[in-house]
Design a protein around this motif. Structure first.
Motif, mmCIF file in Angstrom:
data_model
loop_
_atom_site.group_PDB
_atom_site.id
_atom_site.type_symbol
_atom_site.label_atom_id
_atom_site.label_comp_id
_atom_site.label_asym_id
_atom_site.label_seq_id
_atom_site.Cartn_x
_atom_site.Cartn_y
_atom_site.Cartn_z
ATOM 1 N N ASP A 47 0.811 -1.213 0.000
ATOM 2 C CA ASP A 47 0.000 0.000 0.000
ATOM 3 C C ASP A 47 0.849 1.270 0.000
ATOM 4 O O ASP A 47 0.325 2.366 0.096
ATOM 5 C CB ASP A 47 -0.925 0.012 1.225
ATOM 6 N N GLY A 48 2.167 1.116 -0.105
ATOM 7 C CA GLY A 48 3.054 2.267 -0.073
ATOM 8 C C GLY A 48 3.767 2.487 -1.388
ATOM 9 O O GLY A 48 3.903 1.566 -2.203
ATOM 10 N N GLN A 49 4.211 3.715 -1.582
ATOM 11 C CA GLN A 49 4.984 4.081 -2.763
ATOM 12 C C GLN A 49 6.049 5.080 -2.352
ATOM 13 O O GLN A 49 5.874 5.843 -1.406
ATOM 14 C CB GLN A 49 4.098 4.731 -3.833
ATOM 15 N N LEU A 50 7.148 5.090 -3.105
ATOM 16 C CA LEU A 50 8.203 6.067 -2.909
ATOM 17 C C LEU A 50 8.442 6.770 -4.233
ATOM 18 O O LEU A 50 8.551 6.125 -5.275
ATOM 19 C CB LEU A 50 9.489 5.392 -2.426
ATOM 20 N N PHE A 51 8.517 8.091 -4.178
ATOM 21 C CA PHE A 51 8.752 8.904 -5.360
ATOM 22 C C PHE A 51 10.026 9.719 -5.151
ATOM 23 O O PHE A 51 10.346 10.100 -4.029
ATOM 24 C CB PHE A 51 7.588 9.889 -5.580
ATOM 25 N N VAL A 52 10.736 10.004 -6.237
ATOM 26 C CA VAL A 52 11.871 10.920 -6.215
ATOM 27 C C VAL A 52 11.537 12.068 -7.162
ATOM 28 O O VAL A 52 10.891 11.865 -8.195
ATOM 29 C CB VAL A 52 13.202 10.223 -6.605
ATOM 30 N N THR A 53 11.951 13.270 -6.795
ATOM 31 C CA THR A 53 11.670 14.444 -7.618
ATOM 32 C C THR A 53 12.763 14.611 -8.666
ATOM 33 O O THR A 53 13.955 14.613 -8.330
ATOM 34 C CB THR A 53 11.585 15.715 -6.750
ATOM 35 N N GLN A 54 12.355 14.744 -9.919
ATOM 36 C CA GLN A 54 13.274 14.960 -11.029
ATOM 37 C C GLN A 54 13.656 16.436 -11.117
ATOM 38 O O GLN A 54 13.036 17.290 -10.480
ATOM 39 C CB GLN A 54 12.614 14.518 -12.344
ATOM 40 N N LYS A 55 14.664 16.755 -11.937
ATOM 41 C CA LYS A 55 15.120 18.140 -12.097
ATOM 42 C C LYS A 55 13.999 19.076 -12.520
ATOM 43 O O LYS A 55 13.953 20.227 -12.108
ATOM 44 C CB LYS A 55 16.250 18.213 -13.118
ATOM 45 N N ASP A 56 13.056 18.563 -13.336
ATOM 46 C CA ASP A 56 11.961 19.409 -13.826
ATOM 47 C C ASP A 56 10.802 19.505 -12.832
ATOM 48 O O ASP A 56 9.781 20.118 -13.114
ATOM 49 C CB ASP A 56 11.465 18.928 -15.178
ATOM 50 N N GLY A 57 10.950 18.886 -11.647
ATOM 51 C CA GLY A 57 9.933 18.967 -10.612
ATOM 52 C C GLY A 57 8.905 17.854 -10.633
ATOM 53 O O GLY A 57 8.063 17.778 -9.743
ATOM 54 N N THR A 58 8.952 16.971 -11.613
ATOM 55 C CA THR A 58 7.990 15.871 -11.665
ATOM 56 C C THR A 58 8.372 14.787 -10.665
ATOM 57 O O THR A 58 9.550 14.587 -10.355
ATOM 58 C CB THR A 58 7.907 15.238 -13.079
ATOM 59 N N GLN A 59 7.360 14.110 -10.163
ATOM 60 C CA GLN A 59 7.556 13.011 -9.219
ATOM 61 C C GLN A 59 7.645 11.704 -10.001
ATOM 62 O O GLN A 59 6.737 11.365 -10.744
ATOM 63 C CB GLN A 59 6.378 12.939 -8.253
ATOM 64 N N LEU A 60 8.737 10.970 -9.812
ATOM 65 C CA LEU A 60 8.943 9.691 -10.486
ATOM 66 C C LEU A 60 8.747 8.567 -9.477
ATOM 67 O O LEU A 60 9.450 8.502 -8.458
ATOM 68 C CB LEU A 60 10.345 9.626 -11.094
ATOM 69 N N PHE A 61 7.790 7.689 -9.742
ATOM 70 C CA PHE A 61 7.533 6.543 -8.865
ATOM 71 C C PHE A 61 8.692 5.557 -8.981
ATOM 72 O O PHE A 61 9.064 5.141 -10.076
ATOM 73 C CB PHE A 61 6.216 5.879 -9.270
ATOM 74 N N LEU A 62 9.291 5.205 -7.854
ATOM 75 C CA LEU A 62 10.405 4.259 -7.827
ATOM 76 C C LEU A 62 9.865 2.851 -7.597
ATOM 77 O O LEU A 62 9.930 2.311 -6.490
ATOM 78 C CB LEU A 62 11.406 4.658 -6.731
ATOM 79 N N ALA A 63 9.339 2.263 -8.649
ATOM 80 C CA ALA A 63 8.728 0.936 -8.556
ATOM 81 C C ALA A 63 9.753 -0.138 -8.200
ATOM 82 O O ALA A 63 9.388 -1.199 -7.686
ATOM 83 C CB ALA A 63 8.033 0.575 -9.875
ATOM 84 N N GLU A 64 11.026 0.130 -8.444
ATOM 85 C CA GLU A 64 12.063 -0.862 -8.170
ATOM 86 C C GLU A 64 12.482 -0.908 -6.704
ATOM 87 O O GLU A 64 13.264 -1.766 -6.314
ATOM 88 C CB GLU A 64 13.288 -0.605 -9.061
ATOM 89 N N VAL A 65 11.966 -0.005 -5.877
ATOM 90 C CA VAL A 65 12.314 0.018 -4.454
ATOM 91 C C VAL A 65 11.431 -0.986 -3.715
ATOM 92 O O VAL A 65 10.211 -0.904 -3.753
ATOM 93 C CB VAL A 65 12.142 1.438 -3.869
ATOM 94 N N ASP A 66 12.079 -1.961 -3.050
ATOM 95 C CA ASP A 66 11.282 -2.967 -2.328
ATOM 96 C C ASP A 66 11.283 -2.759 -0.825
ATOM 97 O O ASP A 66 10.450 -3.323 -0.126
ATOM 98 C CB ASP A 66 11.707 -4.391 -2.698
ATOM 99 N N THR A 67 12.200 -1.952 -0.305
ATOM 100 C CA THR A 67 12.148 -1.583 1.109
ATOM 101 C C THR A 67 12.493 -0.104 1.242
ATOM 102 O O THR A 67 13.327 0.418 0.501
ATOM 103 C CB THR A 67 13.126 -2.400 1.984
ATOM 104 N N PHE A 68 11.846 0.557 2.197
ATOM 105 C CA PHE A 68 12.024 1.993 2.391
ATOM 106 C C PHE A 68 11.667 2.329 3.826
ATOM 107 O O PHE A 68 10.645 1.875 4.334
ATOM 108 C CB PHE A 68 11.116 2.730 1.396
ATOM 109 N N THR A 69 12.536 3.069 4.500
ATOM 110 C CA THR A 69 12.227 3.534 5.848
ATOM 111 C C THR A 69 12.678 4.991 6.000
ATOM 112 O O THR A 69 13.685 5.395 5.416
ATOM 113 C CB THR A 69 12.928 2.719 6.958
ATOM 114 N N ALA A 70 11.934 5.742 6.767
ATOM 115 C CA ALA A 70 12.323 7.087 7.173
ATOM 116 C C ALA A 70 12.211 7.109 8.690
ATOM 117 O O ALA A 70 11.173 6.734 9.233
ATOM 118 C CB ALA A 70 11.425 8.141 6.534
#
Length: 158
Positions: free
Chosen positions: A18-41
């Motif tokens: 149910d989670g997703q991680l996005f990274v912001t590109q130089k042009d400001g668009t959000q790119l979904f990082l579908a290849e990320v299988d674990t993420f913690t903050a």
């Protein structure tokens, strides 16, 4: 009578799918990082001990905090983060990244947090190969801005 507030609606529980991680590109668009299988903050609070004269109690006094973001990606592409890292260090500086974490429930409610100015921290796997295994790359970042809370879940008691 039963306390209605103590009843857990398990249909609102979430898992990693149910989670997703996005990274912001130089042009400001959000790119979904579908290849990320674990993420913690994680937020780590720093305290300083203080023990006044005549007191056996040692107090904790908040002195600051740090936020770290870690992720593991299955290597599908290099053009999003590792290429930027290597290009930038070749130029003599370190890149920063902006990330956004999102959780979404089946009822449509979502929770979003933004992590800005994330600087790679510690060891970055440039290549980590084991025959027969999926190639993965681990990242750790120091978040150099206060995390932003965009929206969150609400619990409606009927």
């Amino acid at each position: 009578m039963l306390n209605q507030q103590s009843i857990l609606d398990v249909t609102k529980l979430m898992t990693g799918k149910d989670g997703q991680l996005f990274v912001t590109q130089k042009d400001g668009t959000q790119l979904f990082l579908a290849e990320v299988d674990t993420f913690t903050a994680q937020l780590s609070q720093n305290n300083v001990d203080y023990q006044p004269v005549g007191s056996a109690l040692v107090y904790g006094v908040p002195s600051g905090y740090s936020v770290t973001l870690t992720l593991t990606e299955a290597v599908v592409r290099d053009d999003v983060m590792i290429e930027k890292l290597l290009d930038d260090i070749k130029q003599g500086y370190f890149p920063t990244f902006d990330f956004q974490g999102k959780l979404r429930r089946r009822d449509g409610q979502s929770s979003r947090q933004i992590y800005r100015n994330c600087l790679p921290d510690g060891t970055v796997d440039l290549m980590n190969l084991t025959p027969g295994d999926i190639i993965k790359r681990s990242w750790s970042f120091r978040v150099n801005a206060i995390p932003e809370y965009l929206e969150g879940f609400r619990y409606d008691i009927e």
